[in-house]
Design a protein around this motif. Structure first.
Motif, PDB file in Angstrom:
ATOM      1  N   UNK A 273       0.837  -1.204   0.000  1.00 36.37           N
ATOM      2  CA  UNK A 273       0.000   0.000   0.000  1.00 36.37           C
ATOM      3  C   UNK A 273       0.876   1.261   0.000  1.00 36.37           C
ATOM      4  N   UNK A 274       1.960   1.219  -0.786  1.00 29.36           N
ATOM      5  CA  UNK A 274       2.930   2.316  -0.764  1.00 29.36           C
ATOM      6  C   UNK A 274       2.324   3.634  -1.240  1.00 29.36           C
ATOM      7  N   UNK A 275       1.308   3.573  -2.072  1.00 25.67           N
ATOM      8  CA  UNK A 275       0.572   4.781  -2.450  1.00 25.67           C
ATOM      9  C   UNK A 275      -0.906   4.516  -2.166  1.00 25.67           C
ATOM     10  N   UNK A 276      -1.430   5.165  -1.157  1.00 28.28           N
ATOM     11  CA  UNK A 276      -2.829   4.993  -0.778  1.00 28.28           C
ATOM     12  C   UNK A 276      -3.608   6.206  -1.265  1.00 28.28           C
ATOM     13  N   UNK A 277      -4.687   5.965  -1.966  1.00 24.35           N
ATOM     14  CA  UNK A 277      -5.483   7.056  -2.510  1.00 24.35           C
ATOM     15  C   UNK A 277      -6.231   7.792  -1.408  1.00 24.35           C
ATOM     16  N   UNK A 278      -6.212   9.113  -1.473  1.00 27.36           N
ATOM     17  CA  UNK A 278      -6.916   9.940  -0.500  1.00 27.36           C
ATOM     18  C   UNK A 278      -8.416   9.682  -0.555  1.00 27.36           C
ATOM     19  N   UNK A 279      -9.061   9.739   0.598  1.00 24.12           N
ATOM     20  CA  UNK A 279     -10.514   9.559   0.649  1.00 24.12           C
ATOM     21  C   UNK A 279     -11.230  10.599  -0.202  1.00 24.12           C
ATOM     22  N   UNK A 280     -10.623  11.775  -0.361  1.00 25.20           N
ATOM     23  CA  UNK A 280     -11.232  12.813  -1.200  1.00 25.20           C
ATOM     24  C   UNK A 280     -11.380  12.353  -2.643  1.00 25.20           C
ATOM     25  N   UNK A 281     -10.561  11.392  -3.058  1.00 26.72           N
ATOM     26  CA  UNK A 281     -10.577  10.914  -4.445  1.00 26.72           C
ATOM     27  C   UNK A 281     -11.321   9.599  -4.627  1.00 26.72           C
ATOM     28  N   UNK A 282     -11.909   9.073  -3.549  1.00 25.97           N
ATOM     29  CA  UNK A 282     -12.698   7.859  -3.689  1.00 25.97           C
ATOM     30  C   UNK A 282     -13.887   8.102  -4.619  1.00 25.97           C
ATOM     31  N   UNK A 283     -14.325   7.037  -5.279  1.00 22.82           N
ATOM     32  CA  UNK A 283     -15.468   7.144  -6.171  1.00 22.82           C
ATOM     33  C   UNK A 283     -16.782   7.281  -5.408  1.00 22.82           C
ATOM     34  N   UNK A 284     -17.809   7.725  -6.125  1.00 25.79           N
ATOM     35  CA  UNK A 284     -19.130   7.937  -5.542  1.00 25.79           C
ATOM     36  C   UNK A 284     -20.054   6.798  -5.943  1.00 25.79           C
TER      37      UNK A 284
END
Length: 351
Positions: A273-284
């Motif tokens: 998980x070296x790059x974890x996507x920000x929650x702001x960028x999670x899909x809807x």
């Protein structure tokens, strides 16, 4: 553990960003040699790695077992053939080849010599694609009826001194980004019965295609599903990366996997998980779950391009299935050729 000694045929963007870091940090591989025709950029970052000046010099090293062919598109066939004839296992950057005939010839040669031939479809390990696959497999949207996959780019000028813009050594958006979008769609839904496409050059002075829209007709695993694949260089306001509609609801995902940006910035990959996507960028996600309405962000899976190389090791040393074998990737070239034919004839092309 028997280490796989590996050589890279070019140290352009793909070598610097997508291949060398993952080979270097993986203890199952040894990054032995890198081809740079005149510079020594690789040695500055990897001092223990030998820089050679030609692919032919790389292939002469009998200790190197695996070679990455990441040279310009129109050299893939020739260098892959030379590598296979030299007894090397090969990973070819996408697009695999520029024609289906050349691809078939290389697949046959690899089989004849009992060598691995893989195509670098790293975007199967994008966070957004893994999330979409998770949603589909769980049936969260009910019966899927529409699927859109888009790569939005914005560069309204022709980048100078690059073969990808001149067409002199391949290039063009359909073979470049299209190879990824088509591969992902086939992975999810199987091959279509037919293709309808619109490929164009939209930028002033453009010499290669910089826009495509491809429709899959009657994909094997979901015959009634409407599939649209799209990319362009004049999309200053990005469209959603993925849009899915089903009988229970919809999912939309903005932005792209953060791995590429991190690698371009010089970050080295580490854990899963070296790059974890920000929650702001999670899909809807808007759907019904167990009879209750759900309208909220849906957590993104962790992407990891390093898993591509893990699978290469597992195949070569442990005999596990090769997920990115070139024979299956012939399907991508088949679709691309059909897309160009569809554009030229302005008609549906059956596969």
């Amino acid at each position: 553990m028997e280490i796989i000694k590996t050589g890279i045929a070019s140290y352009g963007m793909s070598g610097q960003v997508f291949h060398a870091p993952f080979i270097y940090i993986n203890p199952r591989f040894e990054l032995s040699k890198i081809v740079e025709r005149s510079k020594n950029l690789a040695q500055k970052r990897y001092p223990e790695v030998e820089v050679v000046r030609s692919v032919e010099e790389l292939l002469c090293d009998t200790e190197i077992e695996l070679v990455i062919i990441n040279t310009p598109d129109d050299t893939h066939y020739e260098y892959t053939r030379l590598a296979l004839e030299a007894g090397k296992h090969v990973i070819v950057e996408k697009p695999f080849t520029t024609t289906i005939e050349k691809g078939k010839e290389l697949v046959a040669l690899a089989k004849e010599k009992d060598l691995m031939l893989s195509v670098y479809q790293n975007r199967r390990w994008d966070a957004d694609f893994l999330t979409v696959r998770d949603i589909i497999e769980k049936g969260i949207l009910g019966r899927l009826v529409e699927f859109e996959s888009t790569f939005s780019r914005y560069r309204n000028f022709i980048k100078p001194n690059t073969w990808k813009e001149t067409g002199e050594a391949g290039g063009g958006l359909t073979y470049n980004l299209g190879s990824h979008l088509i591969d992902q769609a086939i992975e999810l839904f199987g091959m279509p019965e037919a293709i309808y496409a619109n490929i164009a050059t939209q930028r002033t002075g453009g010499m290669v295609d910089d826009y495509f829209l491809i429709n899959f007709i009657r994909p094997k695993l979901h015959p009634e599903l409407r599939i649209t694949l799209k990319a362009g260089y004049l999309m200053r306001i990005p469209e959603a990366r993925f849009v899915l509609h089903g009988t229970l609801g919809s999912f939309t995902k903005e932005g792209t996997d953060p791995q590429e940006a991190a690698l371009i910035n010089g970050e080295m990959p580490g854990s899963s998980d070296w790059v974890v996507e920000s929650q702001d960028n999670w899909g809807l996600l808007h759907t019904d779950i167990q009879g209750a309405e759900f309208y909220d962000k849906y957590p993104s899976k962790s992407g990891n391009y390093g898993l591509f190389y893990e699978n290469i090791y597992e195949y070569l040393r442990l005999g596990k299935p090769l997920l990115t074998n070139a024979e299956n990737n012939l399907r991508v070239i088949n679709v691309i050729e059909a897309a160009y034919e569809s554009t030229l004839k302005q008609k549906i092309i059956k596969l």
